[in-house]
Scaffold this motif. Structure first.
Motif, PDB file in Angstrom:
ATOM      1  N   UNK A  30       5.090   0.832 -26.787  1.00 37.09           N
ATOM      2  CA  UNK A  30       6.514   0.577 -26.081  1.00 37.09           C
ATOM      3  C   UNK A  30       5.998   1.460 -24.660  1.00 37.09           C
ATOM      4  N   UNK A  31       7.038   1.309 -23.675  1.00 36.97           N
ATOM      5  CA  UNK A  31       6.812   1.796 -22.442  1.00 36.97           C
ATOM      6  C   UNK A  31       7.820   2.801 -22.082  1.00 36.97           C
ATOM      7  N   UNK A  32       7.602   3.676 -21.327  1.00 39.36           N
ATOM      8  CA  UNK A  32       8.564   4.780 -20.894  1.00 39.36           C
ATOM      9  C   UNK A  32       8.583   4.651 -19.530  1.00 39.36           C
ATOM     10  N   UNK A  33       9.901   4.773 -18.735  1.00 39.64           N
ATOM     11  CA  UNK A  33       9.759   4.779 -17.544  1.00 39.64           C
ATOM     12  C   UNK A  33       9.794   6.274 -16.959  1.00 39.64           C
ATOM     13  N   UNK A  34       8.759   6.865 -16.449  1.00 37.98           N
ATOM     14  CA  UNK A  34       8.764   8.184 -16.252  1.00 37.98           C
ATOM     15  C   UNK A  34       9.173   8.641 -14.913  1.00 37.98           C
ATOM     16  N   UNK A  35       8.911   7.519 -13.696  1.00 35.11           N
ATOM     17  CA  UNK A  35       9.044   8.312 -12.417  1.00 35.11           C
ATOM     18  C   UNK A  35       9.627   6.836 -11.402  1.00 35.11           C
ATOM     19  N   UNK A  36      10.571   7.307 -10.688  1.00 37.35           N
ATOM     20  CA  UNK A  36      11.039   6.390  -9.614  1.00 37.35           C
ATOM     21  C   UNK A  36      10.411   6.575  -8.496  1.00 37.35           C
ATOM     22  N   UNK A  69      11.364   0.543  -7.624  1.00 42.21           N
ATOM     23  CA  UNK A  69       9.937   0.606  -8.162  1.00 42.21           C
ATOM     24  C   UNK A  69       9.643   1.660  -9.012  1.00 42.21           C
ATOM     25  N   UNK A  70       9.115   1.601  -9.967  1.00 37.56           N
ATOM     26  CA  UNK A  70       9.094   2.511 -11.035  1.00 37.56           C
ATOM     27  C   UNK A  70       7.558   2.869 -11.576  1.00 37.56           C
ATOM     28  N   UNK A  71       7.297   3.884 -12.200  1.00 36.50           N
ATOM     29  CA  UNK A  71       6.128   4.462 -12.701  1.00 36.50           C
ATOM     30  C   UNK A  71       6.157   4.292 -14.042  1.00 36.50           C
ATOM     31  N   UNK A  72       5.386   3.527 -14.957  1.00 36.39           N
ATOM     32  CA  UNK A  72       5.759   3.413 -16.319  1.00 36.39           C
ATOM     33  C   UNK A  72       4.352   4.055 -17.083  1.00 36.39           C
ATOM     34  N   UNK A  73       4.882   4.736 -18.345  1.00 36.29           N
ATOM     35  CA  UNK A  73       3.623   5.107 -19.102  1.00 36.29           C
ATOM     36  C   UNK A  73       3.777   4.377 -20.602  1.00 36.29           C
ATOM     37  N   UNK A  74       2.682   4.061 -21.064  1.00 31.27           N
ATOM     38  CA  UNK A  74       2.431   3.170 -22.141  1.00 31.27           C
ATOM     39  C   UNK A  74       2.185   4.328 -23.211  1.00 31.27           C
ATOM     40  N   UNK A  75       3.234   4.205 -24.129  1.00 33.32           N
ATOM     41  CA  UNK A  75       2.966   5.360 -25.368  1.00 33.32           C
ATOM     42  C   UNK A  75       2.083   4.594 -26.432  1.00 33.32           C
ATOM     43  N   UNK A 103       0.741  -1.078  -0.011  1.00 32.70           N
ATOM     44  CA  UNK A 103      -0.022  -0.186   0.016  1.00 32.70           C
ATOM     45  C   UNK A 103       0.864   1.206  -0.157  1.00 32.70           C
ATOM     46  N   UNK A 104       1.909   1.276   0.741  1.00 30.91           N
ATOM     47  CA  UNK A 104       2.841   2.483   0.805  1.00 30.91           C
ATOM     48  C   UNK A 104       3.552   2.665  -0.615  1.00 30.91           C
ATOM     49  N   UNK A 105       3.768   2.036  -1.419  1.00 28.39           N
ATOM     50  CA  UNK A 105       4.272   2.066  -2.704  1.00 28.39           C
ATOM     51  C   UNK A 105       2.985   2.394  -3.581  1.00 28.39           C
ATOM     52  N   UNK A 106       2.070   2.063  -3.495  1.00 26.39           N
ATOM     53  CA  UNK A 106       0.573   2.481  -4.329  1.00 26.39           C
ATOM     54  C   UNK A 106       0.455   3.845  -3.823  1.00 26.39           C
ATOM     55  N   UNK A 107       0.704   4.208  -2.769  1.00 29.17           N
ATOM     56  CA  UNK A 107       0.411   5.687  -2.442  1.00 29.17           C
ATOM     57  C   UNK A 107       1.446   6.348  -3.090  1.00 29.17           C
ATOM     58  N   UNK A 108       2.512   6.062  -3.074  1.00 27.02           N
ATOM     59  CA  UNK A 108       3.502   7.148  -3.881  1.00 27.02           C
ATOM     60  C   UNK A 108       3.668   6.863  -5.371  1.00 27.02           C
ATOM     61  N   UNK A 109       2.810   5.963  -5.988  1.00 27.31           N
ATOM     62  CA  UNK A 109       2.854   6.021  -7.566  1.00 27.31           C
ATOM     63  C   UNK A 109       1.961   7.099  -8.032  1.00 27.31           C
ATOM     64  N   UNK A 110       2.671   7.905  -8.885  1.00 24.64           N
ATOM     65  CA  UNK A 110       1.773   9.139  -9.596  1.00 24.64           C
ATOM     66  C   UNK A 110       0.698   8.376 -10.244  1.00 24.64           C
ATOM     67  N   UNK A 111      -0.407   9.174 -10.408  1.00 22.89           N
ATOM     68  CA  UNK A 111      -1.644   9.066 -11.021  1.00 22.89           C
ATOM     69  C   UNK A 111      -1.187   8.617 -12.648  1.00 22.89           C
ATOM     70  N   UNK A 112      -1.953   7.520 -13.086  1.00 23.20           N
ATOM     71  CA  UNK A 112      -1.893   7.348 -14.414  1.00 23.20           C
ATOM     72  C   UNK A 112      -0.701   6.591 -14.859  1.00 23.20           C
ATOM     73  N   UNK A 113       0.072   6.187 -13.876  1.00 27.99           N
ATOM     74  CA  UNK A 113       1.413   5.538 -14.418  1.00 27.99           C
ATOM     75  C   UNK A 113       0.971   3.956 -13.887  1.00 27.99           C
ATOM     76  N   UNK A 114       1.922   3.047 -14.698  1.00 28.29           N
ATOM     77  CA  UNK A 114       1.790   1.462 -14.387  1.00 28.29           C
ATOM     78  C   UNK A 114       2.799   1.460 -13.347  1.00 28.29           C
ATOM     79  N   UNK A 115       2.703   0.445 -12.244  1.00 28.09           N
ATOM     80  CA  UNK A 115       3.956   0.253 -11.366  1.00 28.09           C
ATOM     81  C   UNK A 115       4.543  -1.108 -12.050  1.00 28.09           C
TER      82      UNK A 115
END
Length: 372
Positions: free
Chosen positions: A86-92, A76-82, A19-31
């Motif tokens: 393909x996927x882009x690693x947008x946030x740590x 742990x990272x947040x990905x965005x699907x383009x 849950x703590x990782x989930x709370x830190x994940x920016x909206x719209x990104x894939x864990x």
């Protein structure tokens, strides 16, 4: 990364997601969790499987400003699907623990110098296995290397554990070797293991209960990849024999890689480490040398340097054989390096160190001129 090593999808909780990782994940990104890094991209594990994700602009800017901000294995990272698929690693996501190695400080005429840049070897690690091989009966452990790795392990926030690997080769010298290692690792579990015979492997697996993550560190030839294979119950890492000519290992693992284990837990295999520099030391060195810290409380002077001061309890312990002289020398060396690392960002401390070395070299030159 071999596709056969991983299932086509992952239960995120089995990778350590909570849950703590989930709370830190920016909206719209894939864990996703980073399993391996390459130049400008990372192999990641997520609910959809595993694939490569290139670094986004935000991650690249952060890494350019500070190499420690580069994605590393275990992150742990947040990905965005383009749009093109393909996927882009947008946030740590914030790291709970980070095993950071600095450059090696070198002693020279100008004092301590060297590379001060940090490198994160592994992140979000619960346990650090320090692997030191028992090659044959006439060998002794590299206690200085063990102490360095333990200092970094304590500093990372993870729990260090020392593994004396290839214990089947030690013969009757194993009890002596284990005693040496235990004395260099106060407060740390020390286990003798043999991946070949299976001795101690279940004990190692016990440190990985649930979804805990461990990293294995040590020199080439320490049996790290063989241990990973034993824990996985199958050959997931390539192994090679130690060279007969000099007893040294070849670099088999060339990338750090996160391996989910079938019986639970995850482990990170690493290449052999040759350069082990300290980085932003706080209490790491003190914890490794808790025996010296305890003796220091009995010194006559609170700021005793344990060199030639009267009433020094540490020197007295060396003289009566209670404390090995090697251990005090190792403490002095790591203290100097930790002080140098601190001086990188402290201008006043850096100036004090420069002045101290000027005085030392002035005295050395004076003593040389006064020799008969």
């Amino acid at each position: 990364m071999s596709a056969s090593r991983f299932p086509v999808s992952h239960d995120l909780s089995s990778l350590g997601w909570d849950d703590s990782h989930a709370a830190a994940l920016p909206d719209g990104l894939i864990p996703a969790r980073v399993a391996r890094v390459d130049r400008g991209a990372a192999e990641v594990l997520c609910a959809a499987g595993h694939f490569q994700a290139h670094y986004g602009a935000t991650v690249r800017r952060a890494a350019a400003a500070d190499p420690v901000a580069l994605p590393c294995v275990g992150d742990w990272a947040g990905l965005r699907k383009l749009a093109e698929g393909r996927f882009e690693l947008e946030a740590l996501l914030p790291r709970r623990t980070a095993f950071v190695r600095g450059g090696v400080a070198r002693l020279s005429r100008g004092g301590l110098s060297g590379d001060s840049k940090g490198q994160v070897l592994a992140a979000n690690v619960d346990v650090v296995f320090v692997a030191e091989p028992a090659l044959h009966a006439t060998d002794t452990a590299d206690l200085g290397r063990i102490e360095r790795l333990l200092a970094l392990a304590w500093e990372s926030g993870a729990q260090p554990v020392v593994l004396v690997t290839k214990s089947d080769l030690a013969g009757e010298s194993l009890p002596f070797l284990m005693g040496e290692v235990a004395a260099a690792a106060p407060g740390v579990d020390v286990h003798a293991i043999s991946s070949l015979t299976g001795e101690g492997v279940d004990v190692v697996h016990g440190h990985l209960a649930g979804t805990r993550t461990a990293v294995v560190l040590g020199a080439s030839g320490a049996g790290k990849s063989t241990l990973v294979n034993a824990l996985a119950g199958t050959e997931v890492m390539e192994t090679q024999q130690v060279r007969a000519a000099d007893g040294r290992g070849r670099h088999t693992t060339v990338h750090r890689e996160l391996i989910p284990l079938g019986g639970g837990g995850l482990i990170i295999d690493t290449p052999g480490i040759r350069r082990i520099g300290l980085y932003d030391m706080g209490e790491g060195v003190d914890l490794v040398f808790s025996d010296i810290e305890e003796l220091a409380e009995r010194c006559r002077f609170a700021d005793c340097g344990h060199d030639s001061e009267p009433g020094c309890a540490v020197i007295a312990a060396v003289e009566d054989g209670t404390l090995p002289e090697r251990r005090l020398e190792s403490w002095n060396k790591l203290q100097r390096e930790a002080l140098w690392m601190a001086s990188r960002t402290d201008a006043r401390l850096r100036k004090e160190l420069q002045n101290r070395w000027k005085i030392i070299h002035k005295e050395v030159r004076k003593s040389g001129r006064n020799r008969p």
